[in-house]
Enzyme design. Structure first.
Site, PDB file in Angstrom:
ATOM      1  N   ASP A 124      47.722  52.681  43.540  1.00 61.33           N
ATOM      2  CA  ASP A 124      48.946  52.691  44.066  1.00 61.33           C
ATOM      3  C   ASP A 124      49.723  53.917  44.324  1.00 61.33           C
ATOM      4  O   ASP A 124      50.294  54.047  45.344  1.00 61.33           O
ATOM      5  CB  ASP A 124      49.855  51.990  42.800  1.00 61.33           C
ATOM      6  CG  ASP A 124      49.413  50.594  42.555  1.00 61.33           C
ATOM      7  OD1 ASP A 124      49.411  49.747  43.363  1.00 61.33           O
ATOM      8  OD2 ASP A 124      49.794  49.977  41.432  1.00 61.33           O
ATOM      9  N   LEU A 125      49.340  54.893  43.628  1.00 55.67           N
ATOM     10  CA  LEU A 125      50.022  56.274  43.773  1.00 55.67           C
ATOM     11  C   LEU A 125      49.664  56.864  45.046  1.00 55.67           C
ATOM     12  O   LEU A 125      50.342  57.406  45.842  1.00 55.67           O
ATOM     13  CB  LEU A 125      49.816  56.959  42.656  1.00 55.67           C
ATOM     14  CG  LEU A 125      50.413  56.611  41.275  1.00 55.67           C
ATOM     15  CD1 LEU A 125      50.068  57.581  40.078  1.00 55.67           C
ATOM     16  CD2 LEU A 125      52.059  56.473  41.332  1.00 55.67           C
TER      17      LEU A 125
END
Length: 403
Positions: free
Chosen positions: A165-166
């Site tokens: 996600d990051l």
């Protein structure tokens, strides 16, 4: 906060981690980021972790510095407002970040009819449109099978950091700026699609791990806390503190050997095994069965207070294991770190929050701006960006289209 992107205006319609983090990074570099949500909050508005008062600390963390507009996206009028905001005129506007589906009222094809030079950055699960989350990507690329000690056998280990996600959020912010730069040169808008699954498998490939299994035909083994391909592991000091000790570069290795006074023992191993550890980090990994016990025994005879300054003076690479509470109280990481500032959030809670992770010595760092209350800027944005009168905005409120 910095002003590098101050002219840019980005509209964000998103939820969870990847897409909101893209907006966060852009806002922290000075862009005006307008997040549009459903009245009452989207699926991530009340996500954990939450405070004792019920406020989502997650929401406050990922939406710092943004403006918030709340509309009823279940109604045609609300959807029309979001489309109008995403495609509002202005040379520095027409930049849209979302993780809504490819098709539908927020499709790039539909929105670009309103503004031909629109840049849409769309975070997706899979490239084929299928769903995916960080954990489903992580299990698919094989990381849980090589995480943890060998004693686990084939049992997978999920990690708690949403790495994909990051990475996807950071890549989305980068992709938006790349597309915006090309638009300035050509006048052409476009859609950039960034699937989580592609970020995951491409990252594994970029690190050489995909090539490793393809060329050897074998999966990588589990090595517990040993760092693969280098000398690094956790060791316990005489006062019971656990340290992560690394030796990647020749200087780090020579410093570690000198600090622990194991020169003669290391030389003996090198002679017995016909190998030199001075410059080859791979050799240190291959012979960790002999080297690790030396380091373990030497570290165990000294306290962390003794080793820390000694390691630092000799250029060693090390760090203490800390709980998250200890990290939050760490003066270097948080209290005295200029990245952080203590501010009051919309929830009424006051605590240290980070601004931009980058430091620009030639620019003045501005304090971080709190996350907005849901819909806090609805009237302001509709008036400034769409030119709606107070009467028109009041009617939207009365009809429940805007909150």
């Amino acid at each position: 906060m910095y002003d590098l992107l101050k002219p840019l205006r980005i509209v964000e319609a998103s939820s969870f981690v990847a897409s909101p983090s893209a907006g966060l990074y852009l806002a922290q570099m000075g862009a005006t980021v307008i997040r549009v949500d459903q009245i009452g909050g989207g699926p991530d508005f009340n996500r954990w972790p939450r405070s004792d008062t019920g406020a989502s600390l997650y929401w406050e963390g990922l939406n710092k510095g943004k403006k918030s507009v709340a509309v009823d996206l279940g109604r045609p009028e609300g959807r029309a407002l979001l489309a109008a905001l995403a495609t509002a005129p202005g040379d520095d506007g027409g930049l849209f970040v979302t993780n809504y589906p490819v098709d539908g009222f927020l499709s790039h094809e539909t929105l670009s009819r309103r503004r031909a030079d629109l840049v849409t950055v769309r975070v997706m699960g899979q490239a084929n449109g299928g769903p995916a989350l960080d954990y489903t990507v992580n299990c698919a690329v094989g990381i849980p099978q090589i995480t943890g000690p060998a004693s686990l056998g084939d049992h997978p280990v999920n990690h708690v950091l949403p790495a994909w996600d990051l990475l996807t959020g950071a890549y989305a912010a980068f992709a938006l700026l790349a597309a915006e730069r090309q638009r300035r040169e050509t006048g052409r808008g476009q859609e950039v699609r960034i699937p989580l699954s592609d970020v995951g498998i491409a990252t594994i490939a970029n690190l050489g791990q995909l090539a490793e299994v393809l060329t050897t035909g074998d999966n990588r083994a589990r090595y517990g806390n040993d760092v693969y391909g280098a000398f690094g592991r956790d060791y316990v000091t005489a006062d019971g503190k656990r340290l992560m000790v690394m030796a990647i570069t020749p200087r780090q290795w020579s410093g570690l050997v000198k600090a622990l006074d194991i020169d003669d023992a290391v030389a003996r191993i090198e002679g017995e095994r016909d190998v030199s550890f001075a410059k080859d980090e791979g050799a240190r990994f291959e012979h960790r069965d002999a080297l690790a016990p030396l380091v373990e025994a030497a570290v165990a005879t000294r306290t962390s207070a003794e080793l820390g300054p000694l390691f630092d003076s000799l250029g060693c690479c090390w760090g203490p294991y800390q709980t998250m509470i200890e990290a939050a109280r760490d003066p270097v990481l948080v209290r005295d770190n200029p990245v952080f500032a203590t501010i009051e959030q919309a929830s009424g809670l006051t605590y240290p929050v980070p601004g931009a992770m980058a430091t620009i010595p030639q620019a003045t760092r501005q304090p971080p701006i709190r996350a907005p209350r849901l819909g806090e800027h609805s009237d302001e944005v509709l008036a400034d960006l769409l030119g709606l009168s107070s009467g028109a905005i009041g009617r939207l409120h009365d009809e429940g289209v805007v909150a």
